[in-house]
Design a protein around this motif. Sequence first.
Motif, PDB file in Angstrom:
ATOM      1  N   ASP A 159     -55.745 -54.118  -5.243  1.00 34.91           N
ATOM      2  CA  ASP A 159     -54.398 -54.337  -4.578  1.00 34.91           C
ATOM      3  C   ASP A 159     -53.938 -55.685  -4.631  1.00 34.91           C
ATOM      4  OD1 ASP A 159     -54.562 -51.813  -3.999  1.00 34.91           O
ATOM      5  OD2 ASP A 159     -55.124 -51.916  -1.857  1.00 34.91           O
ATOM      6  N   HIS A 182     -37.807 -54.733  -3.452  1.00 34.75           N
ATOM      7  CA  HIS A 182     -38.531 -53.779  -2.445  1.00 34.75           C
ATOM      8  C   HIS A 182     -39.989 -53.421  -3.016  1.00 34.75           C
ATOM      9  CE1 HIS A 182     -36.763 -50.863  -4.991  1.00 34.75           C
ATOM     10  NE2 HIS A 182     -37.492 -49.900  -4.499  1.00 34.75           N
ATOM     11  N   GLN A 183     -40.048 -53.231  -4.456  1.00 32.78           N
ATOM     12  CA  GLN A 183     -41.371 -53.098  -4.951  1.00 32.78           C
ATOM     13  C   GLN A 183     -42.367 -54.162  -4.645  1.00 32.78           C
ATOM     14  OE1 GLN A 183     -40.225 -52.217  -9.010  1.00 32.78           O
ATOM     15  NE2 GLN A 183     -40.227 -49.981  -8.577  1.00 32.78           N
ATOM     16  N   MET A 193     -42.319 -56.314  -2.278  1.00 30.77           N
ATOM     17  CA  MET A 193     -42.850 -56.529  -1.082  1.00 30.77           C
ATOM     18  C   MET A 193     -43.490 -55.348  -0.544  1.00 30.77           C
ATOM     19  SD  MET A 193     -41.130 -59.053   0.250  1.00 30.77           S
ATOM     20  CE  MET A 193     -41.844 -59.174   1.977  1.00 30.77           C
ATOM     21  N   MET A 194     -43.597 -54.245  -1.047  1.00 30.69           N
ATOM     22  CA  MET A 194     -44.221 -53.106  -0.779  1.00 30.69           C
ATOM     23  C   MET A 194     -45.747 -53.357  -1.348  1.00 30.69           C
ATOM     24  SD  MET A 194     -42.098 -49.522  -0.925  1.00 30.69           S
ATOM     25  CE  MET A 194     -42.299 -49.514  -2.645  1.00 30.69           C
ATOM     26  N   LYS A 195     -45.867 -54.041  -2.478  1.00 33.81           N
ATOM     27  CA  LYS A 195     -47.312 -54.197  -3.247  1.00 33.81           C
ATOM     28  C   LYS A 195     -47.931 -55.501  -2.208  1.00 33.81           C
ATOM     29  CE  LYS A 195     -47.595 -51.786  -6.603  1.00 33.81           C
ATOM     30  NZ  LYS A 195     -48.662 -50.575  -6.945  1.00 33.81           N
ATOM     31  N   GLU A 255     -47.250 -56.104   1.065  1.00 37.42           N
ATOM     32  CA  GLU A 255     -47.784 -55.536   2.453  1.00 37.42           C
ATOM     33  C   GLU A 255     -48.937 -54.593   2.011  1.00 37.42           C
ATOM     34  OE1 GLU A 255     -47.421 -55.606   6.330  1.00 37.42           O
ATOM     35  OE2 GLU A 255     -46.205 -56.610   4.768  1.00 37.42           O
ATOM     36  N   GLU A 256     -49.184 -53.537   0.971  1.00 39.61           N
ATOM     37  CA  GLU A 256     -50.225 -52.970   0.685  1.00 39.61           C
ATOM     38  C   GLU A 256     -51.410 -53.650   0.550  1.00 39.61           C
ATOM     39  OE1 GLU A 256     -49.479 -50.445  -2.748  1.00 39.61           O
ATOM     40  OE2 GLU A 256     -47.840 -49.377  -1.647  1.00 39.61           O
TER      41      GLU A 256
END
Length: 123
Positions: free
Chosen positions: A68, A88-89, A91-93, A95-96
């Motif tokens: 991750d 947004h991708q 930021m999502m990565k 956050e994951e």
Amino acid sequence: MTQAIPFIEPGMALSALTELRPVAWAATAAAQGAGANAATAAANAPGTVGGADFGKLVSDGLQGVQSDWTQAQSTMRALAEGQPVNLHQVMMKMEESRISFQLFMQVRNRLLESYQDVMRMQV
């Protein structure tokens, strides 16, 4: 400002956790007492939990966290280089990656607390 996730070397973390295994096994054997039969001792063999190797579970978890983190770093690098990546991708990565690291740290903390509780038990 986001906090960078440090690199986790799975081998080092695994060796640190497996160093605790003989002490915990000795404490468990002492808690069972001399009256425990051989079948119970074989079922509670060190390093296995429900048929799964504890070291393998920890190693797989560390590799998942590392994966991750690597994916998050690569998407951040792609964004910094100007490649076509949606913010947004990224930021999502990120956050994951942060959440999986925090989850693994909480599991580690709970394991250490359990180990300390076992060590505090009176025999």
